[in-house]
Motif scaffolding. Sequence first.
Motif, PDB file in Angstrom:
ATOM      1  N   LYS A 194       0.822  -1.201   0.000  1.00  8.48           N
ATOM      2  CA  LYS A 194       0.000   0.000   0.000  1.00  8.48           C
ATOM      3  C   LYS A 194       0.860   1.256   0.000  1.00  8.48           C
ATOM      4  O   LYS A 194       0.492   2.281  -0.585  1.00  8.48           O
ATOM      5  CB  LYS A 194      -0.940  -0.001   1.200  1.00  8.48           C
ATOM      6  CG  LYS A 194      -2.168  -0.877   1.041  1.00  8.48           C
ATOM      7  CD  LYS A 194      -3.140  -0.655   2.182  1.00  8.48           C
ATOM      8  CE  LYS A 194      -4.452  -1.381   1.930  1.00  8.48           C
ATOM      9  NZ  LYS A 194      -5.197  -0.828   0.786  1.00  8.48           N
ATOM     10  N   GLU A 201       1.501   2.556  -3.456  1.00 14.77           N
ATOM     11  CA  GLU A 201       0.384   2.837  -4.340  1.00 14.77           C
ATOM     12  C   GLU A 201       0.280   4.330  -4.634  1.00 14.77           C
ATOM     13  O   GLU A 201       0.561   5.176  -3.783  1.00 14.77           O
ATOM     14  CB  GLU A 201      -0.928   2.380  -3.685  1.00 14.77           C
ATOM     15  CG  GLU A 201      -1.077   0.889  -3.532  1.00 14.77           C
ATOM     16  CD  GLU A 201      -2.342   0.514  -2.791  1.00 14.77           C
ATOM     17  OE1 GLU A 201      -2.645  -0.699  -2.742  1.00 14.77           O
ATOM     18  OE2 GLU A 201      -3.017   1.418  -2.246  1.00 14.77           O
ATOM     19  N   GLU A 242       2.985  -0.012   6.863  1.00 19.06           N
ATOM     20  CA  GLU A 242       2.075  -0.802   6.035  1.00 19.06           C
ATOM     21  C   GLU A 242       0.857  -1.246   6.849  1.00 19.06           C
ATOM     22  O   GLU A 242      -0.282  -1.197   6.374  1.00 19.06           O
ATOM     23  CB  GLU A 242       2.827  -2.009   5.475  1.00 19.06           C
ATOM     24  CG  GLU A 242       2.074  -2.784   4.421  1.00 19.06           C
ATOM     25  CD  GLU A 242       1.957  -2.065   3.088  1.00 19.06           C
ATOM     26  OE1 GLU A 242       1.183  -2.527   2.231  1.00 19.06           O
ATOM     27  OE2 GLU A 242       2.621  -1.017   2.895  1.00 19.06           O
ATOM     28  N   GLU A 248      -3.191  -0.378   6.348  1.00 19.81           N
ATOM     29  CA  GLU A 248      -4.169  -1.467   6.253  1.00 19.81           C
ATOM     30  C   GLU A 248      -5.392  -1.198   7.140  1.00 19.81           C
ATOM     31  O   GLU A 248      -6.504  -1.626   6.830  1.00 19.81           O
ATOM     32  CB  GLU A 248      -3.537  -2.804   6.640  1.00 19.81           C
ATOM     33  CG  GLU A 248      -2.548  -3.349   5.621  1.00 19.81           C
ATOM     34  CD  GLU A 248      -3.231  -3.909   4.378  1.00 19.81           C
ATOM     35  OE1 GLU A 248      -4.474  -4.039   4.390  1.00 19.81           O
ATOM     36  OE2 GLU A 248      -2.512  -4.198   3.396  1.00 19.81           O
TER      37      GLU A 248
END
Length: 360
Positions: free
Chosen positions: A2, A5, A303, A307
Amino acid sequence: MKLLEKTQLGDVNLKNRMVMAAMTRGRADINGVVGDMAIEYYSQRASAGLLLTEAIRITEEATGSPNTPGIFTDQQIEAWRKVTTAVHNKGGIIIAQLWHTGRIGHSTDRNGKLPFAPSPLSIRGMQHFTSQGMKDYEIPLEMTIPQIKQTIKDFGQAARNAIAAGFDGVQLHAANGYLPNQFLAESANQRTDEYGGNIPNNARFVLEVMQELIGSVGSEKVGIKIAPSHTYGDIVLDDVAGTYTYLIEELNKLDFSYVELMRSASYIASPEGHGSNNEIEFFGSKIRQTVIANAGYDRTSAEAELEKGIAKLISFGRLYIANPDLPERFEKNAALNAPDRTTMYGGGERGYIDYPLLNE
């Protein structure tokens, strides 16, 4: 991951969700002008989704520590324009953090002038770094209403100067014990007028500065950094949860881009009598704008934070000092350079622009 991204923040597209946090490095000259080293420093780190500059003084009156940059003279603005151009040429996005230190200053580096603050209360339990070494804090001058109003306008002018210098936006530094933070805290603010005495009055200065910034450069280009339980600068609030819940609720009524939320290990008691030691969950869940989580994250914990879904970006401080190519290192799960603490504040190229890249 993520972290890697693409995303959007305000009116800019970001190549990843990694942010370089604002970090004072003390490399400007005596006139508050950044030089060629700053151009290299920031452009080295342009692979971050977003760069936040070191804190930038909005006026001469905002001065706290030596060799910190400003954005209130033509020379300073032109110097920053070279930085933003270099970052943009590498595909980076860079935002100016706007700074007024309030009582975190000393007359030694203020042409003999005492700093001003919400109330004439000195900082206890610590000393200030000055150009003549460590010194005890002085009792600041209490700001008059006209001085408060002028300072709010000064933030707006600094924001316009930042956009003129090519920055992609501005961030109000309302954390770490500096002037906006001082208005929020009873340990620094014992006023009895409209800027003190209760939570709404204590929050008024921050909210009025945010309104000024939005009006000056547009909602998409404005953000704020807050640190509800960070006590640096002798910051003590009677009701942390109540103060910041109110502030966030009022900020939610404004149209702006993001809140950078700095966490700490402190325990936060909720108004309902429950408790949480996770400020990102406790306060971040109340924030309408994009949340950037800050402080002490590494690859794994960052991370995991993303999440959870509350924070959309993560800002890293010390890891970015020593690792200009941090996104690549995270992508490859490569070893990290360790920051040299002795060169964090002040000095030359060593510990500033000489950290090796992964391919070196």
